[in-house]
Write a protein that holds these residues in place. Sequence first.
Motif, short mmCIF file in Angstrom:
data_model
loop_
_atom_site.label_atom_id
_atom_site.label_comp_id
_atom_site.label_asym_id
_atom_site.label_seq_id
_atom_site.Cartn_x
_atom_site.Cartn_y
_atom_site.Cartn_z
N ILE A 1 0.85 -1.19 0.00
CA ILE A 1 0.00 0.00 0.00
C ILE A 1 0.89 1.24 0.00
O ILE A 1 2.11 1.14 0.07
CB ILE A 1 -0.94 0.02 1.24
CG1 ILE A 1 -0.13 0.01 2.55
CG2 ILE A 1 -1.91 -1.15 1.19
CD1 ILE A 1 -0.94 0.16 3.82
N GLN A 2 0.28 2.41 -0.05
CA GLN A 2 1.02 3.66 0.02
C GLN A 2 1.26 4.04 1.48
O GLN A 2 0.43 3.74 2.34
CB GLN A 2 0.23 4.79 -0.67
CG GLN A 2 0.04 4.59 -2.16
CD GLN A 2 1.37 4.59 -2.89
OE1 GLN A 2 2.24 5.43 -2.64
NE2 GLN A 2 1.53 3.63 -3.80
N PRO A 3 2.38 4.70 1.79
CA PRO A 3 2.62 5.15 3.16
C PRO A 3 1.48 6.02 3.71
O PRO A 3 1.13 5.93 4.88
CB PRO A 3 3.92 5.94 3.07
CG PRO A 3 4.63 5.36 1.89
CD PRO A 3 3.53 4.99 0.92
N GLY A 4 0.88 6.83 2.85
CA GLY A 4 -0.25 7.66 3.27
C GLY A 4 -1.46 6.83 3.70
O GLY A 4 -2.19 7.21 4.61
N THR A 5 -1.65 5.70 3.05
CA THR A 5 -2.73 4.80 3.44
C THR A 5 -2.46 4.24 4.83
O THR A 5 -3.35 4.16 5.67
CB THR A 5 -2.88 3.65 2.42
OG1 THR A 5 -3.13 4.21 1.14
CG2 THR A 5 -4.01 2.70 2.81
N SER A 6 -1.22 3.89 5.08
CA SER A 6 -0.83 3.39 6.40
C SER A 6 -1.11 4.45 7.46
O SER A 6 -1.69 4.17 8.51
CB SER A 6 0.65 2.99 6.41
OG SER A 6 1.05 2.58 7.70
N ARG A 7 -0.71 5.68 7.17
CA ARG A 7 -0.93 6.77 8.13
C ARG A 7 -2.42 6.99 8.39
O ARG A 7 -2.84 7.14 9.54
CB ARG A 7 -0.30 8.07 7.61
CG ARG A 7 1.19 8.08 7.68
CD ARG A 7 1.76 9.44 7.20
NE ARG A 7 3.20 9.37 7.11
CZ ARG A 7 3.87 8.99 6.02
NH1 ARG A 7 3.22 8.66 4.92
NH2 ARG A 7 5.18 8.93 6.04
N SER A 8 -3.21 7.01 7.33
CA SER A 8 -4.64 7.27 7.51
C SER A 8 -5.32 6.12 8.25
O SER A 8 -6.21 6.35 9.08
CB SER A 8 -5.34 7.55 6.18
OG SER A 8 -5.43 6.38 5.39
N GLN A 9 -4.89 4.89 7.99
CA GLN A 9 -5.47 3.75 8.69
C GLN A 9 -5.12 3.80 10.18
O GLN A 9 -5.93 3.44 11.02
CB GLN A 9 -4.99 2.43 8.08
CG GLN A 9 -5.50 2.19 6.68
CD GLN A 9 -7.00 2.04 6.63
OE1 GLN A 9 -7.55 1.11 7.17
NE2 GLN A 9 -7.66 2.99 6.01
N LEU A 10 -3.91 4.24 10.49
CA LEU A 10 -3.52 4.38 11.89
C LEU A 10 -4.37 5.44 12.59
O LEU A 10 -4.84 5.23 13.70
CB LEU A 10 -2.03 4.73 12.01
CG LEU A 10 -1.51 4.91 13.43
CD1 LEU A 10 -1.66 3.61 14.23
CD2 LEU A 10 -0.06 5.37 13.41
N VAL A 11 -4.59 6.57 11.93
CA VAL A 11 -5.43 7.62 12.50
C VAL A 11 -6.84 7.08 12.73
O VAL A 11 -7.42 7.28 13.82
CB VAL A 11 -5.47 8.86 11.58
CG1 VAL A 11 -6.56 9.83 11.99
CG2 VAL A 11 -4.11 9.55 11.57
N LYS A 12 -7.38 6.38 11.76
CA LYS A 12 -8.73 5.82 11.90
C LYS A 12 -8.78 4.77 13.02
O LYS A 12 -9.76 4.71 13.77
CB LYS A 12 -9.20 5.22 10.58
CG LYS A 12 -9.47 6.28 9.52
CD LYS A 12 -9.83 5.65 8.19
CE LYS A 12 -10.03 6.71 7.13
NZ LYS A 12 -10.37 6.13 5.83
N ALA A 13 -7.74 3.97 13.13
CA ALA A 13 -7.70 2.97 14.20
C ALA A 13 -7.70 3.66 15.56
O ALA A 13 -8.43 3.26 16.47
CB ALA A 13 -6.45 2.08 14.07
N ARG A 14 -6.90 4.70 15.70
CA ARG A 14 -6.85 5.43 16.97
C ARG A 14 -8.18 6.09 17.29
O ARG A 14 -8.63 6.08 18.44
CB ARG A 14 -5.72 6.46 16.93
CG ARG A 14 -4.36 5.83 17.03
CD ARG A 14 -3.26 6.85 16.99
NE ARG A 14 -1.99 6.24 17.34
CZ ARG A 14 -0.81 6.79 17.07
NH1 ARG A 14 -0.74 7.95 16.45
NH2 ARG A 14 0.29 6.16 17.43
N LEU A 15 -8.81 6.70 16.27
CA LEU A 15 -10.12 7.32 16.49
C LEU A 15 -11.16 6.28 16.93
O LEU A 15 -11.96 6.54 17.83
CB LEU A 15 -10.60 8.04 15.23
CG LEU A 15 -9.88 9.34 14.88
CD1 LEU A 15 -10.32 9.83 13.50
CD2 LEU A 15 -10.13 10.39 15.95
N LEU A 16 -11.13 5.12 16.30
CA LEU A 16 -12.08 4.07 16.65
C LEU A 16 -11.81 3.57 18.07
O LEU A 16 -12.74 3.36 18.85
CB LEU A 16 -12.02 2.92 15.65
CG LEU A 16 -13.04 1.80 15.84
CD1 LEU A 16 -14.47 2.34 15.87
CD2 LEU A 16 -12.90 0.77 14.72
#
Length: 169
Positions: free
Chosen positions: A141-156
Amino acid sequence: MGNAACQKEVFNRYAKRMLGVCNRYARNEADAEDILQDSFIKVFDKIHQFKAEGSFEGWIRRIIVNTALKKYTLRRFEKEVSGYEIKENNEAGIDAAAYAHLTEKDLLHLVNNLPDGYRLIFNLYVIEGYQHEEIATMLGIQPGTSRSQLVKARLLLQKQILQLQKIAV
């Protein structure tokens, strides 16, 4: 393959700790045990490749993580990336007291209940210490996808902790 007694000793020495790693990536105990078994087969097949440049346990852990990642394919991950959105809320945040009531088991349970893509990236980044560029390479995947998934995981996770806090009150 190698000496069965030596293999048994290696398994007995590391299996319990490595099952903990497997549990962070697996959806249930049966999947974790499958990952553990598949991983130790790879360990024994590739033990001649261990160069003693780092810890043997770290080498086994890397095999465990890579085996777990292969179990949750990119196809499955992509479905989640586009299929699960979290709306940002304007709540003030989580009261520090909410964390005080959570045990390690509670936190692991919350992480294990994350969607697969979020859970994989959260574990790789927060627990294993990989950088987003490394995660991107590992998952294709793209590094940006990794970053956004981490943000979403933390928010959840924050949302789940807030829900637990409201239930406890």
